[in-house]
Scaffold this motif. Structure first.
Motif, PDB file in Angstrom:
ATOM      1  N   ALA A 152      20.356  24.476  -6.218  1.00 44.63           N
ATOM      2  CA  ALA A 152      21.349  24.515  -5.210  1.00 44.63           C
ATOM      3  C   ALA A 152      21.903  23.152  -4.641  1.00 44.63           C
ATOM      4  O   ALA A 152      22.658  23.175  -4.071  1.00 44.63           O
ATOM      5  N   ILE A 153      21.005  22.314  -4.779  1.00 42.89           N
ATOM      6  CA  ILE A 153      21.142  20.859  -4.074  1.00 42.89           C
ATOM      7  C   ILE A 153      22.054  20.134  -5.052  1.00 42.89           C
ATOM      8  O   ILE A 153      21.421  19.601  -6.172  1.00 42.89           O
ATOM      9  N   ALA A 154      22.890  19.476  -4.333  1.00 38.11           N
ATOM     10  CA  ALA A 154      23.916  18.599  -5.322  1.00 38.11           C
ATOM     11  C   ALA A 154      23.253  17.131  -5.168  1.00 38.11           C
ATOM     12  O   ALA A 154      23.386  16.437  -6.537  1.00 38.11           O
ATOM     13  N   ASP A 155      22.614  16.765  -4.216  1.00 37.08           N
ATOM     14  CA  ASP A 155      21.970  15.498  -4.184  1.00 37.08           C
ATOM     15  C   ASP A 155      20.518  15.495  -3.894  1.00 37.08           C
ATOM     16  O   ASP A 155      20.057  15.354  -2.674  1.00 37.08           O
ATOM     17  N   TRP A 156      19.588  15.559  -4.887  1.00 38.03           N
ATOM     18  CA  TRP A 156      18.007  15.610  -4.600  1.00 38.03           C
ATOM     19  C   TRP A 156      17.777  14.570  -3.776  1.00 38.03           C
ATOM     20  O   TRP A 156      16.806  14.644  -2.974  1.00 38.03           O
ATOM     21  N   HIS A 157      18.040  13.349  -4.283  1.00 32.38           N
ATOM     22  CA  HIS A 157      17.727  11.988  -3.668  1.00 32.38           C
ATOM     23  C   HIS A 157      17.962  11.964  -2.147  1.00 32.38           C
ATOM     24  O   HIS A 157      16.947  11.923  -1.325  1.00 32.38           O
ATOM     25  N   ALA A 158      19.094  12.581  -1.518  1.00 35.14           N
ATOM     26  CA  ALA A 158      19.299  12.503  -0.323  1.00 35.14           C
ATOM     27  C   ALA A 158      18.514  13.868   0.487  1.00 35.14           C
ATOM     28  O   ALA A 158      17.990  13.380   1.618  1.00 35.14           O
ATOM     29  N   THR A 159      18.506  14.901  -0.263  1.00 39.67           N
ATOM     30  CA  THR A 159      17.560  15.795   0.276  1.00 39.67           C
ATOM     31  C   THR A 159      16.446  15.618   0.692  1.00 39.67           C
ATOM     32  O   THR A 159      15.687  15.734   1.507  1.00 39.67           O
ATOM     33  N   SER A 160      15.677  14.832  -0.528  1.00 40.33           N
ATOM     34  CA  SER A 160      14.164  14.595  -0.345  1.00 40.33           C
ATOM     35  C   SER A 160      14.107  13.572   0.636  1.00 40.33           C
ATOM     36  O   SER A 160      12.900  13.706   1.452  1.00 40.33           O
ATOM     37  N   ALA A 161      15.025  12.713   0.692  1.00 39.76           N
ATOM     38  CA  ALA A 161      15.056  11.740   2.042  1.00 39.76           C
ATOM     39  C   ALA A 161      14.891  12.462   3.301  1.00 39.76           C
ATOM     40  O   ALA A 161      14.317  11.665   4.198  1.00 39.76           O
ATOM     41  N   ARG A 162      15.629  13.457   3.656  1.00 43.52           N
ATOM     42  CA  ARG A 162      15.902  13.928   4.745  1.00 43.52           C
ATOM     43  C   ARG A 162      14.617  14.770   5.150  1.00 43.52           C
ATOM     44  O   ARG A 162      14.074  14.760   6.221  1.00 43.52           O
ATOM     45  N   LEU A 163      13.988  15.406   3.882  1.00 44.14           N
ATOM     46  CA  LEU A 163      12.570  16.290   4.060  1.00 44.14           C
ATOM     47  C   LEU A 163      11.686  15.299   4.564  1.00 44.14           C
ATOM     48  O   LEU A 163      10.835  15.705   5.269  1.00 44.14           O
ATOM     49  N   ARG A 164      11.564  14.168   3.969  1.00 46.27           N
ATOM     50  CA  ARG A 164      10.529  13.029   4.292  1.00 46.27           C
ATOM     51  C   ARG A 164      10.595  12.545   5.686  1.00 46.27           C
ATOM     52  O   ARG A 164       9.774  12.625   6.528  1.00 46.27           O
ATOM     53  N   ALA A 165      12.073  12.568   6.319  1.00 42.31           N
ATOM     54  CA  ALA A 165      12.199  12.107   7.441  1.00 42.31           C
ATOM     55  C   ALA A 165      11.699  13.220   8.623  1.00 42.31           C
ATOM     56  O   ALA A 165      10.995  12.783   9.730  1.00 42.31           O
ATOM     57  N   GLU A 166      12.092  14.307   7.990  1.00 42.68           N
ATOM     58  CA  GLU A 166      11.783  15.508   9.111  1.00 42.68           C
ATOM     59  C   GLU A 166      10.145  15.671   9.253  1.00 42.68           C
ATOM     60  O   GLU A 166       9.736  15.940  10.200  1.00 42.68           O
ATOM     61  N   HIS A 167       9.793  15.475   8.164  1.00 47.43           N
ATOM     62  CA  HIS A 167       8.239  15.596   8.195  1.00 47.43           C
ATOM     63  C   HIS A 167       7.468  14.487   9.291  1.00 47.43           C
ATOM     64  O   HIS A 167       6.637  14.991  10.038  1.00 47.43           O
ATOM     65  N   ARG A 168       8.043  13.211   9.110  1.00 48.04           N
ATOM     66  CA  ARG A 168       7.756  12.063   9.969  1.00 48.04           C
ATOM     67  C   ARG A 168       7.945  12.654  11.262  1.00 48.04           C
ATOM     68  O   ARG A 168       7.162  12.268  12.194  1.00 48.04           O
ATOM     69  N   GLY A 169       9.189  13.296  11.384  1.00 52.03           N
ATOM     70  CA  GLY A 169       9.371  13.447  12.859  1.00 52.03           C
ATOM     71  C   GLY A 169       8.485  14.436  13.400  1.00 52.03           C
ATOM     72  O   GLY A 169       8.185  14.314  14.486  1.00 52.03           O
ATOM     73  N   ILE A 170       8.094  15.394  12.692  1.00 49.42           N
ATOM     74  CA  ILE A 170       7.193  16.488  13.099  1.00 49.42           C
ATOM     75  C   ILE A 170       5.895  15.879  13.555  1.00 49.42           C
ATOM     76  O   ILE A 170       5.306  16.242  14.576  1.00 49.42           O
ATOM     77  N   VAL A 171       5.434  14.909  12.637  1.00 47.65           N
ATOM     78  CA  VAL A 171       4.075  14.325  13.019  1.00 47.65           C
ATOM     79  C   VAL A 171       4.265  13.424  14.164  1.00 47.65           C
ATOM     80  O   VAL A 171       3.414  13.293  15.181  1.00 47.65           O
ATOM     81  N   ASP A 172       5.303  12.804  14.267  1.00 50.47           N
ATOM     82  CA  ASP A 172       5.838  11.753  15.527  1.00 50.47           C
ATOM     83  C   ASP A 172       5.722  12.611  16.848  1.00 50.47           C
ATOM     84  O   ASP A 172       4.881  12.293  17.691  1.00 50.47           O
ATOM     85  N   ALA A 173       6.282  13.613  16.776  1.00 47.42           N
ATOM     86  CA  ALA A 173       6.235  14.719  17.893  1.00 47.42           C
ATOM     87  C   ALA A 173       4.686  15.111  18.354  1.00 47.42           C
ATOM     88  O   ALA A 173       4.569  15.154  19.509  1.00 47.42           O
ATOM     89  N   ILE A 174       4.226  15.640  17.611  1.00 46.69           N
ATOM     90  CA  ILE A 174       2.664  15.903  17.611  1.00 46.69           C
ATOM     91  C   ILE A 174       1.888  14.646  18.202  1.00 46.69           C
ATOM     92  O   ILE A 174       1.151  15.084  19.275  1.00 46.69           O
ATOM     93  N   GLN A 175       2.078  13.846  17.745  1.00 46.71           N
ATOM     94  CA  GLN A 175       1.397  12.368  18.267  1.00 46.71           C
ATOM     95  C   GLN A 175       1.850  11.871  19.457  1.00 46.71           C
ATOM     96  O   GLN A 175       0.895  11.332  20.404  1.00 46.71           O
TER      97      GLN A 175
END
Length: 240
Positions: free
Chosen positions: A188-211
């Motif tokens: 269902a994802i039209a642009d996997w590159h964009a979605t995966s980049a967003r997911l990576r940024a969200e992951h980093r954001g979660i870790v950053d908030a924890i730290q």
């Protein structure tokens, strides 16, 4: 052929122990690719059938993910390291594949948001395994199947960092179900590159908030990350 057959149990264990040792020593890390069957066979002096058997065991244990074909994304990629009682929890992982997707998502929202907040309030939580998986996900050569396997391993690593054995067992049990619906949603994802980049940024954001010890942000970021992918990719048609 006869000699290899008689030695098969010992031979595939040789391959298994070789790979596990390299994982434990840090010579292999999440995101690395194993040598091909032929190379491992020659290096360890065992038949290729024994190599294949060992790779099947490693995949069942959730340590590698294999992709067919040729090229830079084929073969076996490391997605986790031994630890966290993964072998003992395998029955839970397999059983989870039968759960409704909506139930898995709701459970994740409750458990993982709580885990992220608790980690932010903890004293010096060990986030190194989770960060290692994030680094592996930055590789541009990952196929969606490999990326999402590393993604699921990242979420499990956060659960393991919490030190709560019940939460860790539950997340390990859900892992195959999480990977399954995440991969199904790729269509269902039209642009996997964009979605995966967003997911990576969200992951980093979660870790950053924890730290930063920002528990409220860690919970919100985790909730939005999980619910956002589900909303983007999955239409639940199961009866209510």
């Amino acid at each position: 052929m006869g000699a290899e057959t008689s030695d098969a149990p010992r031979a595939w264990r040789t391959v298994l122990e070789h790979v596990e040792t390299q994982l434990l020593e840090g010579a292999l890390r999440p995101g690395d690719r194993l040598p091909g069957e032929r190379a491992l066979s020659a290096e360890l002096g065992v038949g290729r059938s024994s190599v294949r058997e060992a790779l099947r065991v490693l995949e069942v244990l959730g340590l590698i993910r294999t992709s067919a074909g040729s090229g830079p994304t084929s073969g076996a990629i490391i997605i986790a390291t031994p630890g966290g009682g993964m072998s003992a929890l395998m029955r839970l992982q397999v059983a989870a594949s039968g759960f409704p997707v909506a139930d898995i998502v709701r459970t994740r929202l409750i458990l993982e948001s709580s885990v992220a907040g608790d980690l932010a309030e903890a004293t010096a939580p060990d986030l190194a395994p989770a960060e290692l998986l994030l680094d592996a996900m930055d590789s541009p050569d990952l196929a969606p199947t490999e990326f999402l396997a590393l993604d699921a391993a990242f979420h499990l690593a956060l659960a393991e960092a919490s030190g709560n054995q019940v939460i860790t067992a539950t997340m390990a049990g859900l892992r195959s179900g999480i990977e399954g619906y995440a991969l199904e949603g790729v269509a269902a994802i039209a642009d996997w590159h964009a979605t995966s980049a967003r997911l990576r940024a969200e992951h980093r954001g979660i870790v950053d908030a924890i730290q930063r010890a920002d528990a409220a942000s860690a919970r919100t970021r985790t909730h939005d990350h999980i619910s956002g992918y589900y909303a983007e990719t999955f239409v639940d048609t199961s009866p209510r």
